[in-house]
Design a protein around this motif. Structure first.
Motif, PDB file in Angstrom:
ATOM      1  N   ALA A 154     -26.504  22.644 -43.793  1.00 58.67           N
ATOM      2  CA  ALA A 154     -26.533  23.701 -43.264  1.00 58.67           C
ATOM      3  C   ALA A 154     -26.187  24.738 -42.811  1.00 58.67           C
ATOM      4  N   MET A 155     -25.048  23.735 -42.479  1.00 62.20           N
ATOM      5  CA  MET A 155     -23.839  24.881 -43.326  1.00 62.20           C
ATOM      6  C   MET A 155     -23.379  25.551 -44.163  1.00 62.20           C
ATOM      7  N   VAL A 156     -23.258  23.995 -44.938  1.00 63.01           N
ATOM      8  CA  VAL A 156     -23.353  25.343 -46.472  1.00 63.01           C
ATOM      9  C   VAL A 156     -23.663  25.507 -47.429  1.00 63.01           C
ATOM     10  N   MET A 157     -25.366  25.644 -46.521  1.00 62.71           N
ATOM     11  CA  MET A 157     -26.293  26.901 -47.150  1.00 62.71           C
ATOM     12  C   MET A 157     -25.322  28.226 -46.141  1.00 62.71           C
ATOM     13  N   LEU A 158     -25.566  28.716 -44.775  1.00 60.47           N
ATOM     14  CA  LEU A 158     -24.749  29.228 -44.622  1.00 60.47           C
ATOM     15  C   LEU A 158     -23.238  29.448 -45.028  1.00 60.47           C
ATOM     16  N   GLY A 159     -22.465  28.727 -45.479  1.00 67.95           N
ATOM     17  CA  GLY A 159     -21.819  29.191 -46.492  1.00 67.95           C
ATOM     18  C   GLY A 159     -22.234  30.145 -47.101  1.00 67.95           C
ATOM     19  N   CYS A 160     -22.953  29.588 -48.190  1.00 68.74           N
ATOM     20  CA  CYS A 160     -23.299  30.272 -49.018  1.00 68.74           C
ATOM     21  C   CYS A 160     -23.524  32.267 -48.975  1.00 68.74           C
ATOM     22  N   VAL A 161     -24.468  32.193 -47.857  1.00 70.93           N
ATOM     23  CA  VAL A 161     -24.614  33.753 -47.343  1.00 70.93           C
ATOM     24  C   VAL A 161     -23.759  34.363 -46.875  1.00 70.93           C
TER      25      VAL A 161
END
Lengths: 415, 309
Positions: free
Chosen positions: B284-291
């Motif tokens: 989830a943190m990696v996805m947040l990074g993408c956003v």
């Protein structure tokens, strides 16, 4: 106006009078398909006869993945249902976290230690105390077949996986789908497990319970994967994402010849009005007639507040093990009763064969927990195996050697 | 200059009577307080909690044994996660590109003052009103080789016709693109149409007087002036792509195998069904990074733009 107020008070009194004697049980389960829903309604009826209120909490979805998600969120927020359909090692996980309640009194009164085979009672206990009640025993390694399709294509029921391939060729040539299959990870794993089972109990135990790196990388495992890929060739092109009961209906309708699926498939045949031995036949999965992979469904009891509700919960546990429920439930569901020494009269030939095999295999060490159905390993290990198996099944370019390596590494990483 | 004058007026007035902080002064703060608290706790608080969990060994329920970045290490050694990230790249890239191109073309066509424009606009925009779950289920039927489009073509006599993308691990991600584009391109069209209508008519007339044809007018004058619309559309589309979950859940459920998994599906499976909350939080943190990688430059340029004006 006065009259209305009076009658309202009367109603209010009668409601409160009823609730002081009876409690409410909320039961989380994923028995939502035709045969399954009919089965759970039996328990609902029994509870209501006792005067308790049954609050149904059904969450649809194969193998209960979504149900477990809902359960976790309810439990974390401090509001778990009275009872939930959890099984196998997961019972231990919940027990370790201190969510489950003690059922020893009910168990003692009902002689659970005597009426349940040890394999079953061990699964229901956490640190020596009963925390769950078994509702049935499923045999997973079943082959369901439509004899009409076999007759038309001149094939015979295979007894080894090698023979499966040659018979499936005949069926394919006659224009039928040899194997009805649903491309969901747990169904791929069910098929994979049935193929691995042919290698014997020792291999199975060492691979899926012992999680031995040597066994996972062995030549035998490579062979299992090789057969698995061959079997893939006998599935129709629309299998991806199909639900298991849709695959079963392909056998029922005569579009497909066979399905490898646990005995809950029988519930679908029964619900469609088919007769065992005439409209459909059941055999152990190829090469596994001596073996029995079990999947025991159970209802674990969570700690609840309120004396009435606790009483209702204990009554629920007692009713589950009573012969009346065990018989009706399992007749509907297609499985066999978890308790021994029950009248066999009403059960069909498939269930008789399952019962015999259950007793016989428990003495020879061939009674094995199903990996695909979460009885053998924790959900993390199971998930890792699922990933490799389903990916291999769908990836035409992956070789068995690569798959074996991936399997060993994925299992290690998940521990 | 005029705006400054208006802004400075209340400040002066307040400075004139500092002792009396009336209810009227507090009112805006009181009214805003609940939403600020809710946003802080439910958005940023949980974001921080997820970040904390991603550095613990949490399994079935959250635990607080810190293990550093080893969950991230496990994550990037996980084959399924790499597949999910690659899929996001392919899906996101194609989805944004095709939606933008189709949206612009549709908007330009609609801009030609055709009859019954309102009805046509509604028809194109309508898919946006449908949930991704419905879109996914409908396309699942259409793309299914045994009872969908392929069967239709075979029944029509094209017996060699095959269209099995949905069950082909190498092609299934394009099925996601098809369904998502169908859903979102009408929305992009609406955005651009609004933009087109906002272009100064005199500019276009001037261009036409200079002898520019319609194509050149669009290419050299109208479209360049729609840069802000283009940018907004891109940000909205990319965040739809990154958070895509329901489309996959309904259309393919990640299959065949896990070949059509997107990061959100990976996160859900590991956090909630596989008892791997730590690993799920890391994803989830990696996805947040993408956003953030998309949002931060956008916000920066927006804020800087305001200051310049």
């Amino acid at each position: 106006m006065k009259k209305l107020a009076l009658s309202l008070t009367a109603v209010a009194f009668s409601i409160s009078a009823a609730t002081t004697h009876a409690g409410e049980v909320e039961v989380l389960h994923w028995w939502t398909s035709g045969g399954e829903a009919a089965s759970i309604n039996v328990l609902k009826g029994l509870m209501e006869e006792e005067g308790h209120t049954w609050k149904d909490f059904a969450v649809a979805g194969g193998a209960g993945e979504s149900a477990m998600t809902v359960l976790k969120s309810r439990a974390i927020s401090g509001n778990p249902p009275a009872s939930a359909q959890i099984k196998g090692p997961t019972i231990q996980e919940w027990g370790d976290l201190g969510f489950l309640t003690n059922l020893d009194d009910v168990a003692k009164a009902g002689d659970w230690d005597v009426v349940l085979p040890q394999v079953v009672s061990n699964t229901m206990k956490h640190e020596g105390h009963y925390v769950a009640a078994p509702v049935n025993v499923h045999r997973v390694n079943w082959l369901w077949a439509n004899p009409e399709v076999f007759r038309k294509s001149g094939a015979s029921i295979p007894t080894t996986w090698k023979q499966f391939i040659s018979e499936a060729d005949k069926i394919k040539a006659a224009g039928f789908t040899p194997l009805a299959h649903g491309g969901q990870a747990w169904q791929d794993a069910t098929l994979f497990e049935a193929i691995a089972l042919e290698k014997g109990a020792k291999f199975y135990n060492s691979a899926f319970i012992g999680l031995s790196d040597d066994t996972l990388r062995s030549d035998e495992m490579i062979d299992v994967f090789r057969t698995f890929k061959k079997v893939r060739g006998y599935v129709d092109s629309g299998f991806s994402g199909r639900d298991w009961n849709i695959a079963t209906s392909m056998v029922i309708n005569g579009d497909a010849a066979m399905q490898i699926m646990g005995d809950w498939a029988k519930g679908e045949f029964t619900a469609a009005g088919k007769k065992a031995g005439i409209d459909y036949v059941c055999y152990p999965a190829p090469g596994t007639s001596e073996m029995f992979t079990f999947n025991i469904d159970s209802l674990a009891m969570f700690k609840v507040k309120g004396e009435d509700n606790q009483k209702a919960q204990q009554d629920l546990a007692r009713l589950i093990l009573e012969p009346e429920f065990q018989e009706t439930f399992n007749l509907n569901k297609g499985s066999i009763p978890a308790r021994l020494n029950m009248s066999r009269e009403k059960f069909d030939t498939c269930a008789h064969s399952s019962m015999d095999s259950f007793l016989a295999s428990s003495t020879t060490g061939n009674l094995l927990p199903s990996m695909a159905h979460g009885m053998a390993a924790s959900s993390m290990v199971q998930g890792a195996i699922y990933d490799v198996v389903t990916n291999y099944f769908n990836d035409e370019s992956m070789t068995p050697e690569v798959a074996v390596d991936k399997l060993a590494r994925a299992v290690k990483a998940s521990m | 200059m005029k705006t400054n004058a208006i802004n400075s007026e209340p400040t002066n007035a307040r400075a004139g009577r500092p002792a009396r902080l009336s209810l009227a002064d507090w009112m805006p703060k009181i009214v805003m307080a609940p939403t600020v608290i809710v946003t802080l706790v439910c958005m940023y608080g949980y974001m921080i909690w997820t970040a904390v969990l991603s550095m613990t060994n949490s399994r079935m329920l959250p635990s607080y044994d810190f293990v550093g970045l080893s969950q991230y290490e496990r994550l990037f050694n996980n084959d399924r996660w790499i597949v999910a990230l690659t899929n996001l790249g392919i899906f996101g890239g194609l989805f944004i590109l095709i939606c933008l191109v189709l949206g612009v073309i549709l908007a330009i066509f609609l801009d030609q003052k055709i009859r019954s424009e309102g009805a046509i606009r509604t028809i194109y925009l309508y898919p946006m009103a449908i949930s991704f779950i419905v879109t996914g289920t409908a396309w699942k039927w259409l793309l299914n080789p045994t009872n969908g489009f392929e069967k239709l073509m075979i029944d029509m006599g094209f017996t060699d016709f095959t269209f099995d993308w949905l069950v082909n691990p190498d092609k299934v991600v394009y099925c996601l693109v098809i369904a998502a584009v169908w859903q979102a391109s009408g929305f992009v069209m609406a955005l651009f149409l609004a933009g087109l209508r906002g272009v100064d008519g005199d500019l276009i007339k001037a261009a036409q007087l200079d002898g520019a044809n319609t194509f050149t007018t669009y290419r050299r004058i109208i479209l360049p002036s729609l840069k802000p619309v283009f940018f907004s559309a891109m940000v909205i589309l990319s965040h739809i792509a990154i958070k895509s979950f329901d489309l996959v859940a309904a259309l393919t459920n990640g299959g065949p195998g896990y070949s059509s998994d997107l990061p959100a599906n990976f996160m859900y499976a590991h956090t909630f069904t596989r008892s791997q909350i730590g690993l799920g939080s890391a994803s989830a943190m990696v996805m947040l990074g993408c956003v953030l990688a998309i949002l931060v430059p956008y916000l920066y340029s927006e804020l800087r733009g305001e200051r310049n004006e």
